[in-house]
Every structure is written in C-alpha cells, then in structure tokens.
Design a protein around this motif. Sequence first.
Motif, short mmCIF file in Angstrom:
data_model
loop_
_atom_site.label_atom_id
_atom_site.label_comp_id
_atom_site.label_asym_id
_atom_site.label_seq_id
_atom_site.Cartn_x
_atom_site.Cartn_y
_atom_site.Cartn_z
N CYS A 94 42.72 39.38 45.40
CA CYS A 94 42.71 38.90 44.02
C CYS A 94 42.07 39.91 43.07
O CYS A 94 42.51 40.05 41.93
CB CYS A 94 42.04 37.53 43.93
SG CYS A 94 42.99 36.24 44.78
N PHE A 95 41.07 40.64 43.54
CA PHE A 95 40.46 41.67 42.69
C PHE A 95 41.50 42.75 42.38
O PHE A 95 41.68 43.13 41.22
CB PHE A 95 39.24 42.28 43.38
CG PHE A 95 38.53 43.30 42.53
CD1 PHE A 95 37.55 42.90 41.63
CD2 PHE A 95 38.84 44.64 42.62
CE1 PHE A 95 36.90 43.83 40.84
CE2 PHE A 95 38.20 45.59 41.83
CZ PHE A 95 37.22 45.18 40.94
N ARG A 96 42.19 43.23 43.43
CA ARG A 96 43.20 44.28 43.21
C ARG A 96 44.31 43.79 42.29
O ARG A 96 44.81 44.55 41.47
CB ARG A 96 43.79 44.73 44.54
CG ARG A 96 42.91 45.75 45.26
CD ARG A 96 43.58 46.32 46.51
NE ARG A 96 43.18 45.50 47.65
CZ ARG A 96 44.01 44.80 48.41
NH1 ARG A 96 45.30 44.82 48.19
NH2 ARG A 96 43.55 44.08 49.40
N LYS A 97 44.69 42.53 42.42
CA LYS A 97 45.78 41.98 41.62
C LYS A 97 45.38 41.75 40.17
O LYS A 97 46.17 42.00 39.26
CB LYS A 97 46.27 40.67 42.24
CG LYS A 97 47.34 39.95 41.45
CD LYS A 97 47.73 38.66 42.14
CE LYS A 97 48.63 37.79 41.34
NZ LYS A 97 49.85 38.36 40.88
N CYS A 98 44.15 41.31 39.93
CA CYS A 98 43.79 40.78 38.62
C CYS A 98 42.90 41.69 37.77
O CYS A 98 42.84 41.50 36.55
CB CYS A 98 43.07 39.44 38.79
SG CYS A 98 44.12 38.17 39.54
N ILE A 99 42.20 42.61 38.36
CA ILE A 99 41.23 43.41 37.60
C ILE A 99 41.78 44.82 37.41
O ILE A 99 41.85 45.60 38.36
CB ILE A 99 39.86 43.47 38.32
CG1 ILE A 99 39.39 42.07 38.71
CG2 ILE A 99 38.84 44.19 37.46
CD1 ILE A 99 39.21 41.11 37.56
N GLY A 100 42.16 45.12 36.16
CA GLY A 100 42.68 46.45 35.85
C GLY A 100 41.59 47.48 35.73
O GLY A 100 41.62 48.54 36.36
N ASN A 127 39.22 36.59 29.45
CA ASN A 127 39.86 35.30 29.76
C ASN A 127 41.07 35.43 30.69
O ASN A 127 41.23 34.63 31.60
CB ASN A 127 40.27 34.59 28.47
CG ASN A 127 39.09 33.96 27.77
OD1 ASN A 127 38.05 33.76 28.37
ND2 ASN A 127 39.25 33.66 26.48
N SER A 128 41.90 36.43 30.44
CA SER A 128 43.10 36.58 31.28
C SER A 128 42.71 36.94 32.71
O SER A 128 43.35 36.47 33.67
CB SER A 128 44.05 37.63 30.69
OG SER A 128 43.45 38.91 30.69
N GLU A 129 41.69 37.76 32.89
CA GLU A 129 41.22 38.10 34.24
C GLU A 129 40.64 36.86 34.94
O GLU A 129 40.89 36.65 36.13
CB GLU A 129 40.17 39.22 34.19
CG GLU A 129 40.74 40.56 33.79
CD GLU A 129 39.68 41.61 33.53
OE1 GLU A 129 39.98 42.79 33.74
OE2 GLU A 129 38.54 41.25 33.14
N GLN A 130 39.90 36.06 34.21
CA GLN A 130 39.33 34.84 34.79
C GLN A 130 40.43 33.89 35.25
O GLN A 130 40.37 33.32 36.34
CB GLN A 130 38.42 34.15 33.78
CG GLN A 130 37.12 34.87 33.52
CD GLN A 130 36.27 34.17 32.48
OE1 GLN A 130 36.43 32.98 32.21
NE2 GLN A 130 35.35 34.92 31.87
N LYS A 131 41.45 33.72 34.40
CA LYS A 131 42.56 32.83 34.75
C LYS A 131 43.32 33.38 35.95
O LYS A 131 43.70 32.64 36.85
CB LYS A 131 43.50 32.66 33.56
CG LYS A 131 42.93 31.80 32.46
CD LYS A 131 43.88 31.70 31.29
CE LYS A 131 43.22 30.95 30.14
NZ LYS A 131 44.08 30.93 28.94
N CYS A 132 43.57 34.70 35.96
CA CYS A 132 44.28 35.32 37.07
C CYS A 132 43.51 35.14 38.38
O CYS A 132 44.10 34.76 39.40
CB CYS A 132 44.49 36.81 36.77
SG CYS A 132 45.39 37.69 38.07
N ILE A 133 42.22 35.38 38.35
CA ILE A 133 41.39 35.22 39.55
C ILE A 133 41.44 33.78 40.05
O ILE A 133 41.64 33.52 41.24
CB ILE A 133 39.92 35.65 39.28
CG1 ILE A 133 39.81 37.15 39.05
CG2 ILE A 133 38.99 35.18 40.38
CD1 ILE A 133 39.86 37.99 40.30
#
Length: 97
Positions: A48-54, A62-68
């Motif tokens: 999830c870190f690799r997928k969501c944190i650029g 907010n978008s990172e929190q929702k993605c995680i």
Amino acid sequence: MESGFGSDFGSGSGGGGKLDPGLIMEQVKVQIAVANAQELLQRMTDKCFRKCIGKPGGSLDNSEQKCIAMCMDRYMDSWNTVSRAYNSRLQRERANM
C-alpha cells in the motif's frame, strides 16, 4: 520469537520436568499465528505504501490517506477470502483421508 519461548515448556505441568506435548503445540500455534499476522501487516504496509505514496513527506494528504485506507481494506478482504478458501480446502482434504 525472542520472548523466553524455551523457558515455558516445562512450567504449568508439575510433572517433574516432563514436557507437555499439548502445551508445546499450543505455544507453537500461537507463535505461528503471530508470525503470520506480522507478515500480513508487513506485506500490506509495503504494497500500500508503494501504491499510494508518491513522495514521502512529513504527513499524508487526503488522497494518500484515502488510498491507504482503501488499499488496506482491499488487501484484508483479499487475505480473508484466500484464507477461507484455503481452510475450506484443507478441511475437505482431511475429510477425504
């Protein structure tokens, strides 16, 4: 794994130092469950870190929190589905023995 595992084998059965196979099996099962939970958490975190944190920074937007949150939910749902299917298959195979 580093928690005095070996020192607990004989305690609990006043059998003069004899090992209790039931107690040993329970301790092994608990350690396996803990190891599996740690592995699940590590894999989920990595994926999830690799997928969501650029760009890692001091906080998540907010978008990172929702993605995680969504990634972790999907990962756990997938894990549970696979675990149920695996356990069901094991039970069927044991019944056919």
